[in-house]
Every structure is written in structure tokens, then in C-alpha cells.
Design an enzyme around this catalytic site. Structure first.
Site, PDB file in Angstrom:
ATOM      1  N   SER A 159      -4.096  14.264  -5.932  1.00 43.18           N
ATOM      2  CA  SER A 159      -5.359  13.762  -5.395  1.00 43.18           C
ATOM      3  C   SER A 159      -5.944  14.635  -4.293  1.00 43.18           C
ATOM      4  CB  SER A 159      -5.174  12.334  -4.888  1.00 43.18           C
ATOM      5  OG  SER A 159      -4.108  12.257  -3.973  1.00 43.18           O
ATOM      6  N   HIS A 185      -6.862  10.455 -11.102  1.00 44.57           N
ATOM      7  CA  HIS A 185      -7.940  11.451 -11.086  1.00 44.57           C
ATOM      8  C   HIS A 185      -8.108  12.191 -12.407  1.00 44.57           C
ATOM      9  CE1 HIS A 185      -8.532  10.936  -6.780  1.00 44.57           C
ATOM     10  NE2 HIS A 185      -7.227  10.802  -6.732  1.00 44.57           N
ATOM     11  N   LYS A 204     -12.417   5.055  -9.975  1.00 45.93           N
ATOM     12  CA  LYS A 204     -12.819   6.458  -9.863  1.00 45.93           C
ATOM     13  C   LYS A 204     -13.746   6.811 -11.032  1.00 45.93           C
ATOM     14  CE  LYS A 204      -9.170   7.247  -6.692  1.00 45.93           C
ATOM     15  NZ  LYS A 204      -7.742   7.221  -6.484  1.00 45.93           N
TER      16      LYS A 204
HETATM   17  C1  LIG Z   1      -6.977   6.369  -5.527  1.00 46.99           C
HETATM   18  C2  LIG Z   1      -5.564   6.488  -5.961  1.00 46.99           C
HETATM   19  C3  LIG Z   1      -4.773   5.357  -6.122  1.00 46.99           C
HETATM   20  C4  LIG Z   1      -5.215   3.997  -5.693  1.00 46.99           C
HETATM   21  O1  LIG Z   1      -6.108   3.462  -6.597  1.00 46.99           O
HETATM   22  P1  LIG Z   1      -7.059   2.279  -6.101  1.00 46.99           P
HETATM   23  O2  LIG Z   1      -7.518   1.645  -7.354  1.00 46.99           O
HETATM   24  O3  LIG Z   1      -8.133   2.930  -5.325  1.00 46.99           O
HETATM   25  O4  LIG Z   1      -6.221   1.363  -5.265  1.00 46.99           O
HETATM   26  C5  LIG Z   1      -3.511   5.524  -6.642  1.00 46.99           C
HETATM   27  N1  LIG Z   1      -3.042   6.742  -6.963  1.00 46.99           N
HETATM   28  C6  LIG Z   1      -3.766   7.847  -6.783  1.00 46.99           C
HETATM   29  C7  LIG Z   1      -3.199   9.175  -7.166  1.00 46.99           C
HETATM   30  C8  LIG Z   1      -5.048   7.755  -6.271  1.00 46.99           C
HETATM   31  O5  LIG Z   1      -5.764   8.855  -6.066  1.00 46.99           O
END
Ligand SMILES: *Cc1c(COP(=O)(O)O)cnc(C)c1O
Length: 390
Positions: free
Chosen positions: A176, A204, A236
């Protein structure tokens, strides 16, 4: 009295205090902050679906039919036909047997890891894994074994050391904060060779990578026999909110009974599931969004290299520019903001000490002209250029 103020003051002095900013969206890539309009390069809305009219319509139509809240957890009265439709559709699209929805990716990672391992077991984690994966490991009580980023030799050596109990290898699909893709075929091979299970958190990669947007596992050609646990987030690229785990029948059936962060929480609003169903249809079909991202990434990397910006080897819409010092990264972010461009500074502990950076991300709704604006602004910030910062 607890001296919380002192800790806060120390964080501030070290340039580590985080600041909130209330942003009102203007369009898919612009937002208003007070009177200033900012061009955003730090959202995770990679495909530009968060503000899409078709998602809005699906959301409001389901809210009109079902109300806003689900009213209870899935096992009580919160589970709705639209949740079931979304689970089925995701499973079919991802070519996994079954899917289990969670309210967020954070909760999915906590609940899945905790349900699979416990005392006497081992969880192997890449050093750069997301905080929620590390927290899931801690919650489970299993022993944490970290390996250097993407270092398969070190992972193998550590897998050889311990043979008792269950072993679970956990990795981000796309890291990330660095944007690089995990060595997924090698991870799958190691897992098979050492009788470990593999969990990939594709927060991602989902929607962004792979021919039809199924993510990093699709791009690597890995099926559910090779990677039994795929976690995806919906906040996302899908542009909505929530998360899921996809995998073989027996695994998902176990998780449905055992994942406490899924069982003991209110089911997500049905309207959200309806909007996500629409997002999944669009994701699979509108390839131009992934193509546009690739074109913006190529444009950015070519000119950023000419400008002497310190890029990392990333082929995804996450394109960090490394600054090093935390305070310098914050200053660089402020300098861009004065030019109307928002890129967030990422500092320790989110990234390792000495590797503070600006985390640039692209959306399919950015234009080539937007990227030129970003590059022109970055060119004017000396701390971002290799020659000057050393
Ligand atoms: C954003 C993210 C999460 C958390 O997801 P949410 O739905 O925002 O709680 C988990 N793992 C990774 C790698 C992320 O980038």
C-alpha cells in the site's frame, strides 16, 4: 494524571502529528478545502467510481426499498437478499467458490487471521504488510514471524525453522505504501512446499490489476487452489465501502462461523451492497479505466525520472516519491498544497524510519493535463529532486 499532552507535543516536534482536513468533493479528482480548490493525487478511488452516477442510483434505489441501516448483524436480521447477491456475484466473478462480506478491510483482516490461527501457530508476514494484517496476527495470539520485504529466501529459511502447528503466510498483493506487487507465484510455491496456507490482501490490486480487474492474483494467474484466501476491499477501486474474503467452500464456511469481526457487528447497509454490485459490473466491463491508469503511470514515470524525482519500482497507480526525512516530506506536501495540489506525506510508523515520502496515487478520471500540473508543481519543490536532496 496521564501525561498525554507530552506525548502529543513530542509527536508534533518530530513532525509526526497527523492532521485532519474536511474536503468537499467537486468532481472525481477535485475537492474544496475552505475556499481553496485542490486537485487530489492521494485518494484510493483508483477507477473514479466513488462519485459515479450509476452507483449513486443503485444506492438510492436500494435505500428507498430497504431503508438505510441493516438493523442487526448478519446472523440476526441484518442479512438481506442484496448481500447474498453480492457474495454470489463476487465469487462468480473472481472464480472462487464462495465469498463472505465484512464491514471493512480492517475488520476482514482481523477476523480472518484470528479465525484461522492461534497460540502454538505461526503467522509469516512481509515487513511492509498493512497495519491491519499485523494487528490480525497479534489478535490471534499466533507467533509473528516477519520477513524482509519480498525476500523469499528469508521466508523459506523461516518456514524451515518451525514445523509445529498451523502456518499462515500473509501478504499484501500490492504494497500500500510502495506500490510494488508481491512475488505471488513464489509465495504460492513456498506455501505449497511447506504446507502453509496463503492469504493475500489485495486492497490495492482489486479492480486495478488483471485483464478484467480481478486483481493481482488474476494478473499472476493464480487460482484458489494456489491461494486459498483472497481478501479484497470495496472502499478503494470499487468506490464504495466494505470488504470480503473469497475462497474454497470449506474455508469460507469455517470463517462464517468463526470470524468474530463479521459475526459481532452490524451488517453493512443494503444500499451499499447494491451500489457495490453495480460497481462490480462496471469494473469488469470498462477496461478504459485500467488503460487510462496505465497511460497516466507511464507519463508520470517518464517525466518524473527526467526531473530527478526519487521513484520506487512500482507499476501500479501508487507512485511514491521518497523524501527521507519526515518533516521534509510534510513541508513538500504543504508546498504542493499551496500550488493547489494535494498529495499526502506518509511518515513513520506507517513507513520505515528515514523513508518518509509523498504517496502519489492516480485515478482513471485524471487527465494527462492533470499529471502535467502535478509534475510542474513537484519540479518546483527542491526537496523532491535527487540533485538537491542527495
Ligand atoms: C486500506 C487497506 C485495508 C483496510 O481496508 P478498509 O476497507 O479501508 O478498512 C487493508 N489492507 C490494505 C493493504 C489496505 O490498503
Amino acid at each position: 494524571m496521564w501525561n498525554l499532552a507530552q506525548g502529543l507535543a513530542e509527536r508534533r516536534a518530530a513532525g509526526l502529528e497527523r492532521h485532519l482536513r474536511a474536503l468537499q468533493p467537486v468532481d472525481g479528482v477535485r475537492a474544496r478545502h475552505g475556499r481553496q480548490e485542490l486537485l487530489l493525487f492521494c485518494s484510493n478511488d483508483y477507477l473514479g467510481l466513488a462519485g459515479d452516477d450509476r452507483l449513486r442510483q443503485a444506492f438510492t434505489a436500494e435505500a428507498a426499498r430497504s431503508g438505510v441501516g441493516s438493523g442487526a448483524s448478519h446472523f440476526v436480521t441484518g442479512h438481506r437478499p442484496v448481500h447474498e447477491a453480492l457474495e454470489d456475484r463476487l465469487a462468480e466473478w473472481l472464480q472462487r467458490d464462495r465469498v463472505l462480506l465484512f464491514s471493512s478491510g480492517y475488520l476482514a483482516n482481523l477476523g480472518v487471521i484470528d479465525a484461522l490461527v492461534g497460540r502454538g501457530d505461526h503467522v509469516y508476514q512481509d515487513r511492509l504488510n498493512h497495519a491491519s494484517l499485523l494487528d490480525g496476527g497479534r489478535l490471534s495470539g499466533a507467533r509473528l514471524v516477519r520477513y524482509a520485504h519480498a525476500d523469499m529466501r528469508q521466508l523459506e529459511e523461516r518456514l524451515r525453522r518451525e514445523v509445529a502447528g498451523r502456518r499462515l503466510i500473509v501478504s499484501d498483493g500490492v504494497f500500500s505504501m510502495d506500490g510494488d506487487i508481491a512475488p505471488l507465484p513464489e509465495l504460492a510455491a513456498l506455501a505449497a512446499r511447506h504446507d502453509a496456507a496463503l492469504l493475500v490482501d489485495d486492497a490495492h490490486g482489486f479492480g486495478v490489476l488483471g485483464d478484467t480487474g480481478c486483481g493481482s492474483l488474476q494478473q499472476a494467474g493464480l487460482n484458489q487452489d494456489q491461494v486459498p484466501l483472497l481478501i479484497g476491499t470495496l472502499g478503494k477501486a470499487a468506490g464504495t465501502f466494505g470488504a470480503f474474503v473469497a475462497g474454497p467452500h470449506a474455508w469460507i464456511a469455517h470463517l462464517r462461523q468463526q470470524a468474530r469481526t463479521q459475526i459481532y457487528t452490524t451488517a453493512p447497509p443494503p444500499a451499499l451492497a447494491a451500489a457495490t454490485l453495480t460497481a462490480i459490473e462496471i469494473l469488469g466491463r470498462e477496461h478504459w479505466r485500467r488503460q487510462q491508469l496505465q497511460s497516466l503511470i507511464a507519463q508520470f514515470r517518464t517525466r518524473a525520472t527526467q526531473l530527478g524525482l526519487r521513484l520506487l519500482p512500482s507499476e501500479t497507480p501508487i507512485q511514491p516519491v521518497v523524501v527521507g526525512d519526515a518533516a521534509a516530506a510534510v513541508d513538500a506536501s504543504r508546498a504542493l498544497e499551496q500550488r493547489g495540489i494535494l498529495v499526502s506525506a506518509i511518515r513513520p510508523p506507517t513507513v520505515p524510519e528515514g523513508s518518509a515520502r509523498l504517496r502519489v496515487t492516480f485515478s482513471a478520471l485524471h487527465t494527462a493535463a492533470d499529471v502535467e500540473l502535478l509534475l510542474d508543481a513537484m519540479a518546483g519543490v527542491p526537496a523532491l529532486r535527487r540533485e538537491v536532496s542527495g
